[in-house]
Scaffold this motif. Structure first.
Motif, PDB file in Angstrom:
ATOM      1  N   TYR A  12       0.866  -1.174   0.000  1.00 27.03           N
ATOM      2  CA  TYR A  12       0.000   0.000   0.000  1.00 27.03           C
ATOM      3  C   TYR A  12       0.902   1.222   0.000  1.00 27.03           C
ATOM      4  O   TYR A  12       1.994   1.186   0.583  1.00 27.03           O
ATOM      5  N   THR A  13       0.429   2.270  -0.625  1.00 27.90           N
ATOM      6  CA  THR A  13       1.145   3.535  -0.523  1.00 27.90           C
ATOM      7  C   THR A  13       0.423   4.386   0.504  1.00 27.90           C
ATOM      8  O   THR A  13      -0.790   4.582   0.405  1.00 27.90           O
ATOM      9  N   LYS A  14       1.159   4.843   1.495  1.00 28.44           N
ATOM     10  CA  LYS A  14       0.551   5.691   2.532  1.00 28.44           C
ATOM     11  C   LYS A  14       1.069   7.109   2.394  1.00 28.44           C
ATOM     12  O   LYS A  14       2.249   7.320   2.133  1.00 28.44           O
ATOM     13  N   ASN A  27       4.685  -2.796   3.120  1.00 31.96           N
ATOM     14  CA  ASN A  27       4.618  -4.174   2.615  1.00 31.96           C
ATOM     15  C   ASN A  27       3.611  -4.948   3.459  1.00 31.96           C
ATOM     16  O   ASN A  27       3.958  -5.539   4.471  1.00 31.96           O
ATOM     17  N   ALA A  28       2.345  -4.926   3.033  1.00 25.61           N
ATOM     18  CA  ALA A  28       1.302  -5.574   3.835  1.00 25.61           C
ATOM     19  C   ALA A  28       1.388  -7.092   3.718  1.00 25.61           C
ATOM     20  O   ALA A  28       1.101  -7.819   4.678  1.00 25.61           O
ATOM     21  N   LEU A  29       1.770  -7.581   2.537  1.00 25.77           N
ATOM     22  CA  LEU A  29       2.050  -9.012   2.351  1.00 25.77           C
ATOM     23  C   LEU A  29       3.360  -9.111   1.598  1.00 25.77           C
ATOM     24  O   LEU A  29       3.494  -8.580   0.497  1.00 25.77           O
ATOM     25  N   GLY A  46      -1.267 -13.053  14.117  1.00 30.84           N
ATOM     26  CA  GLY A  46      -0.262 -11.995  14.031  1.00 30.84           C
ATOM     27  C   GLY A  46      -0.798 -10.747  14.690  1.00 30.84           C
ATOM     28  O   GLY A  46      -2.010 -10.574  14.812  1.00 30.84           O
ATOM     29  N   GLU A  47       0.116  -9.869  15.102  1.00 31.98           N
ATOM     30  CA  GLU A  47      -0.326  -8.669  15.818  1.00 31.98           C
ATOM     31  C   GLU A  47      -1.031  -7.700  14.861  1.00 31.98           C
ATOM     32  O   GLU A  47      -1.022  -7.898  13.642  1.00 31.98           O
ATOM     33  N   SER A  48      -1.603  -6.657  15.415  1.00 29.79           N
ATOM     34  CA  SER A  48      -2.319  -5.661  14.617  1.00 29.79           C
ATOM     35  C   SER A  48      -1.400  -5.068  13.552  1.00 29.79           C
ATOM     36  O   SER A  48      -0.258  -4.713  13.840  1.00 29.79           O
ATOM     37  N   GLY A  49      -1.886  -5.003  12.319  1.00 30.76           N
ATOM     38  CA  GLY A  49      -1.086  -4.444  11.225  1.00 30.76           C
ATOM     39  C   GLY A  49      -0.158  -5.430  10.559  1.00 30.76           C
ATOM     40  O   GLY A  49       0.615  -5.060   9.670  1.00 30.76           O
ATOM     41  N   SER A  50      -0.222  -6.717  10.931  1.00 30.81           N
ATOM     42  CA  SER A  50       0.703  -7.702  10.366  1.00 30.81           C
ATOM     43  C   SER A  50       0.292  -8.177   8.971  1.00 30.81           C
ATOM     44  O   SER A  50       1.056  -8.852   8.298  1.00 30.81           O
ATOM     45  N   GLY A  51      -0.942  -7.856   8.546  1.00 30.57           N
ATOM     46  CA  GLY A  51      -1.347  -8.207   7.176  1.00 30.57           C
ATOM     47  C   GLY A  51      -2.454  -9.244   7.076  1.00 30.57           C
ATOM     48  O   GLY A  51      -2.790  -9.695   5.978  1.00 30.57           O
ATOM     49  N   LYS A  52      -3.067  -9.598   8.214  1.00 31.40           N
ATOM     50  CA  LYS A  52      -4.066 -10.678   8.232  1.00 31.40           C
ATOM     51  C   LYS A  52      -5.283 -10.343   7.365  1.00 31.40           C
ATOM     52  O   LYS A  52      -5.718 -11.151   6.543  1.00 31.40           O
ATOM     53  N   SER A  53      -5.846  -9.153   7.573  1.00 30.47           N
ATOM     54  CA  SER A  53      -7.047  -8.796   6.809  1.00 30.47           C
ATOM     55  C   SER A  53      -6.720  -8.586   5.336  1.00 30.47           C
ATOM     56  O   SER A  53      -7.533  -8.904   4.462  1.00 30.47           O
ATOM     57  N   THR A  54      -5.528  -8.074   5.065  1.00 32.85           N
ATOM     58  CA  THR A  54      -5.112  -7.911   3.665  1.00 32.85           C
ATOM     59  C   THR A  54      -5.062  -9.276   2.985  1.00 32.85           C
ATOM     60  O   THR A  54      -5.523  -9.430   1.850  1.00 32.85           O
ATOM     61  N   LEU A  55      -4.550 -10.262   3.692  1.00 32.60           N
ATOM     62  CA  LEU A  55      -4.503 -11.622   3.154  1.00 32.60           C
ATOM     63  C   LEU A  55      -5.924 -12.136   2.901  1.00 32.60           C
ATOM     64  O   LEU A  55      -6.221 -12.662   1.818  1.00 32.60           O
TER      65      LEU A  55
END
Ligand SMILES: Nc1ncnc2c1ncn2[C@@H]1O[C@H](COP(=O)(O)OP(=O)(O)OP(=O)(O)O)[C@@H](O)[C@H]1O
Ligand SMILES: [Mg+2]
Length: 260
Positions: A12-14, A27-29, A46-55
């Motif tokens: 993602y670009t922030k 690098n979300a994944l 994984g902790e918050s922000g580790s990429g779970k929902s992106t996956l």
């Protein structure tokens, strides 16, 4: 292999700074690979922000990965045609963390449960009604509940309704994104028990996102651990608990409150 994810990448670009003029890449994944067997439950931890929902979202085809493959029954679903996507969407459903915001407050439960069958053109009015009655009972609610509205139910009951809605089109895979973490602890166990029972009954494959390793122990067969978008651990649940391979996983295990 039933689900086989290879070298998945998503950035993602922030934007930050004055008038969002600065940008950086997240690098979300980051080169994530794993597989799941049919009828099994894979926990994604994984902790918050580790990429779970992106996956979860890339597997649901709600997001496109930058690169990599998601093979579902040997078909890479990343570049499906729109017709193929329709077929794929019938096979996979999602249950979200918050059963309050995922149900339309203006719809009765009957309308909420009928909608997915109507969208997928899965039968006439009578057939849909029959399925709706069957599924509301399947999740432990009653036929009378069908004419009520979401606000008339508790959090746990609403999550039951979401589960019925996910199952009504007979999917093969359910992606659960923290499905019990918004619920009271006493209710969590009931919903987990229901999910486990339904998995067995319909031989469902679960991808189960949770930050709670007690939930992993209860429901999962295999587990992957994400850290900053990277897969840092994968294996069976007993391996995770008995022989964690990274300090990160050890810390997650040590963070479990009380004894398990
Ligand atoms: N739409 C977006 N735009 C920019 N960055 C995003 C977006 N969605 C997620 N991210 C970033 O990508 C990373 C992974 O986010 P993700 O939501 O997948 O994490 P998560 O593991 O589901 O976290 P949580 O446990 O808090 O739900 C985080 O750094 C997050 O800030
Ligand atoms: Mg998330």
């Amino acid at each position: 292999m039933y689900i086989d994810v290879r070298n998945l990448k998503k950035t993602y670009t922030k934007h930050t700074g004055f008038l969002n003029t600065k940008s950086f890449t997240v690098n979300a994944l980051d080169d994530v690979s794993f597989s799941v067997k049919k009828g099994k439950c894979l926990a994604i931890v994984g902790e918050s922000g580790s990429g779970k929902s992106t996956l979860a979202k890339t597997i649901m085809k709600l997001l496109n990965p930058d690169s990599g493959e998601i093979n579902f029954m040997k078909q890479n679903i990343v570049n499906l045609s729109s017709d193929e996507t329709k077929v794929f969407r019938k096979k996979i459903q999602m249950i979200f963390q918050d059963p309050f915001s995922s149900l339309n407050p203006k719809f009765t439960i009957r309308q909420i449960l009928s909608e997915p069958m109507e969208i997928h053109m899965m039968g006439d009015k009578d057939e849909i009604e029959r399925h709706v009655i069957e599924h509301i009972k399947l999740v432990g609610l009653s036929e009378q509940d069908l004419s009520r509205f979401p606000h008339q139910f508790s959090g746990g009951q609403r999550q039951r309704i979401c589960i019925a809605r996910a199952l009504i089109i007979n999917p093969e895979v359910i992606v659960c994104d923290e499905p019990v973490s918004a619920l009271d602890v006493s209710i969590q166990a009931q919903i987990l028990e229901l999910l486990k029972k339904l998995q067995k009954k319909f031989q469902l494959t679960y991808l189960f996102i949770t930050h709670d390793l007690r939930v992993v122990k209860y429901i999962a067969d295999e587990v992957i651990v994400l850290q900053n978008g990277k897969l840092v651990e994968k294996g069976t649940v007993s391996k995770l608990f008995n022989n964690p391979s990274t300090d990160y996983t050890k810390a997650l295990i040590e963070a479990i409150p009380g004894s398990i």
